[in-house]
Design an enzyme around this catalytic site. Structure first.
Site, short mmCIF file in Angstrom:
data_model
loop_
_atom_site.label_atom_id
_atom_site.label_comp_id
_atom_site.label_asym_id
_atom_site.label_seq_id
_atom_site.Cartn_x
_atom_site.Cartn_y
_atom_site.Cartn_z
N ASP A 185 -46.79 15.68 33.64
CA ASP A 185 -47.54 14.42 33.26
C ASP A 185 -46.79 13.07 33.42
O ASP A 185 -45.57 13.07 33.46
CB ASP A 185 -48.40 14.57 31.81
CG ASP A 185 -49.19 13.34 31.64
OD1 ASP A 185 -49.67 12.80 32.17
OD2 ASP A 185 -48.96 12.95 29.92
N TYR A 200 -49.49 5.80 34.78
CA TYR A 200 -49.80 6.20 36.23
C TYR A 200 -51.02 5.53 36.55
O TYR A 200 -51.33 5.23 37.87
CB TYR A 200 -50.15 7.60 36.80
CG TYR A 200 -48.90 8.51 36.60
CD1 TYR A 200 -47.44 8.10 36.49
CD2 TYR A 200 -48.81 9.95 37.53
CE1 TYR A 200 -46.50 8.78 36.66
CE2 TYR A 200 -47.80 10.55 37.47
CZ TYR A 200 -46.64 10.26 37.20
OH TYR A 200 -45.38 10.93 37.41
N CYS A 206 -52.53 15.90 33.93
CA CYS A 206 -52.50 14.60 34.01
C CYS A 206 -53.89 14.22 34.83
O CYS A 206 -54.08 14.43 36.11
CB CYS A 206 -51.36 13.76 34.66
SG CYS A 206 -51.70 12.06 34.93
N ASN A 207 -54.98 13.60 34.38
CA ASN A 207 -56.28 13.28 35.07
C ASN A 207 -55.99 12.57 36.38
O ASN A 207 -56.49 12.63 37.38
CB ASN A 207 -57.32 12.66 34.04
CG ASN A 207 -57.75 13.67 33.17
OD1 ASN A 207 -58.59 14.14 33.10
ND2 ASN A 207 -57.07 13.73 32.10
N THR A 208 -55.18 11.26 35.98
CA THR A 208 -54.84 10.36 37.01
C THR A 208 -54.10 11.09 38.24
O THR A 208 -54.54 10.91 39.40
CB THR A 208 -54.09 9.28 36.38
OG1 THR A 208 -54.49 8.92 35.26
CG2 THR A 208 -53.90 8.09 37.56
N CYS A 266 -58.22 11.30 29.65
CA CYS A 266 -56.98 11.12 29.91
C CYS A 266 -56.18 12.21 28.95
O CYS A 266 -56.41 12.17 27.69
CB CYS A 266 -56.40 9.73 29.68
SG CYS A 266 -54.79 9.32 29.67
N HIS A 278 -53.50 11.95 27.44
CA HIS A 278 -52.90 11.03 26.43
C HIS A 278 -53.83 11.04 25.09
O HIS A 278 -53.23 10.96 24.07
CB HIS A 278 -52.28 10.15 26.74
CG HIS A 278 -50.96 9.96 27.40
ND1 HIS A 278 -50.90 10.44 28.80
CD2 HIS A 278 -49.69 9.46 26.97
CE1 HIS A 278 -49.68 10.02 29.22
NE2 HIS A 278 -48.85 9.80 28.42
N1 DGL Z 1 -51.97 11.49 31.07
C1 DGL Z 1 -52.51 10.73 32.36
C2 DGL Z 1 -53.94 11.12 32.47
O1 DGL Z 1 -54.50 12.22 32.14
C3 DGL Z 1 -52.13 9.34 32.85
C4 DGL Z 1 -51.99 8.50 31.89
C5 DGL Z 1 -51.20 7.25 32.73
O2 DGL Z 1 -50.21 7.41 32.84
O3 DGL Z 1 -51.84 6.41 33.10
O4 DGL Z 1 -54.70 10.38 33.11
#
Ligand code: DGL
Length: 261
Positions: A11, A43, A74-76, A182, A184
């Site tokens: 992630d 990200y 990580c979704n992004t 996300c 996080h």
């Molecule tokens: N944890 C990440 C997600 O699921 C990305 C967060 C980030 O770095 O912007 O999108």
């Protein structure tokens, strides 16, 4: 590939530990290597080509470590880079996307909220997978700008004002579920519950990702059903923050290590 090889998870920072927790709960005998690329968080504000470059860099580390499967926690990174990863590597990948489908199926009010990064909400993958639901229901999206850096600092209570700003309009619009798009954001669950009424369901993708990981390992005959798991957690920034998140999850905090990647 050996059954006792580790599962690799990455992630943009500590957020994907919310996914690691679900995987570890479901598959306690699996060893894992977790990479927190906190140096390059968030990200979500980066262009697609950079998200791809960072995802390839993380994948290289995990492949080098001999992982048998990689979870893009990580979704992004999933919504911007998983197609590229799958076309470049033969190792199986499991990705994570906002849980729009279960929320869309369960809604009674016909309105759901999705809180995610800009990178996820503007990705072609999210737009195409959410499009069919938009014909039936209203999806109220919000970029959670600023939330990831707060979580990465470990000072979760400082997210309250931003969360209010992002979630109160969703509540006022009549959503009956809010999707945490996300990895996080599940760490903010207490702060979120303090803002939204208890009748609103908060949905994240951790458990389905763990189930998908188990299924894929089983299909490939890679499930490890004996032995003791070895858990490793690497960050390229602050070991103390990673360690404090491990403690929060009842994971071994002393396993947090620094690695340059
Ligand atoms: N944890 C990440 C997600 O699921 C990305 C967060 C980030 O770095 O912007 O999108």
């Amino acid at each position: 590939m050996n059954k006792d090889a580790p599962i690799g998870i990455f992630d943009s920072g500590v957020g994907g530990l919310s996914i690691w927790r679900e995987i570890n709960r479901l598959l306690p005998q699996e060893s894992s290597i977790y990479l927190a690329d906190s140096k390059h968080a968030p990200y979500g504000e980066r262009p697609k080509d950079e998200i791809i470059r960072l995802s390839v860099k993380n994948t290289e580390v995990l492949v080098e470590e001999g992982c048998k499967l990689i979870v893009v926690a990580c979704n992004t990174a999933t919504t911007n880079a998983i197609d590229t990863l799958r076309s470049h590597y033969s190792i199986p990948f499991v990705g994570i996307e906002p849980a729009t489908k279960p929320a869309a199926i369960a809604t009674r009010s016909g309105k759901i909220g999705v809180l995610a990064t800009r990178g996820t909400l503007t990705s072609e993958l999210f737009l195409s997978t959410s499009a069919p639901y938009r014909e039936e229901i209203e999806i109220i999206e919000r970029v959670g700008a600023g939330l990831v850096p707060i979580i990465e600092s470990g000072k979760l209570s400082e997210a309250r004002d931003l969360l209010k700003r992002y979630l109160e309009p969703m509540v006022a619009a009549g959503v009956d579920s809010i999707v945490l798009g996300c990895s996080h954001y599940p760490f903010l669950i207490e702060e979120i519950k303090a803002i939204v009424p208890s009748s609103i369901q908060i949905i994240d993708s951790g458990a389905p990702v763990a189930r998908r990981t188990a299924k894929l390992l089983q299909e490939r005959n890679l499930l490890n059903d004996e032995g003791t798991a070895q858990l490793r957690f690497y960050t390229n920034t602050n070991v103390e923050v990673l360690s404090s998140f491990l403690q929060r999850l009842d994971a071994p905090p002393n396993e947090a290590q620094h690695l340059n990647f």
